[in-house]
Design a protein around this motif. Structure first.
Motif: not given
Length: 76
Positions: A36-61
């Motif tokens: 998540a940190g790497e991805m947010l760093r890549e999008i840089d200032r685009e992240f400041l638009g106020g939208d929610v950025w979410e990562m959802h981690v799931t297992d094989e099931a």
């Protein structure tokens, strides 16, 4: 070794259909935070638009392991 999937939603869905094998849920948590940190760093200032950025981690099931949510706003 269990496989974990790291799907992202940032205004559009970016599902992870491959996943990665990791030794434990704790390692999946660490990987989620690092990725998540790497991805947010890549999008840089685009992240400041106020939208929610979410990562959802799931297992094989398909069970949720963790969910990370971030938002940021430029407040001039």
């Amino acid at each position: 070794m269990p496989r974990y999937f790291f799907s992202v939603h940032d205004g559009k869905d970016l599902p992870d259909s491959e996943g990665i094998e990791l030794p434990s849920r704790n390692e999946a948590h660490r990987q989620a935070i690092t990725t998540a940190g790497e991805m947010l760093r890549e999008i840089d200032r685009e992240f400041l638009g106020g939208d929610v950025w979410e990562m959802h981690v799931t297992d094989e099931a398909g069970k949720t392991v963790c969910r990370l949510r971030f938002s940021a706003e430029d407040c001039d």
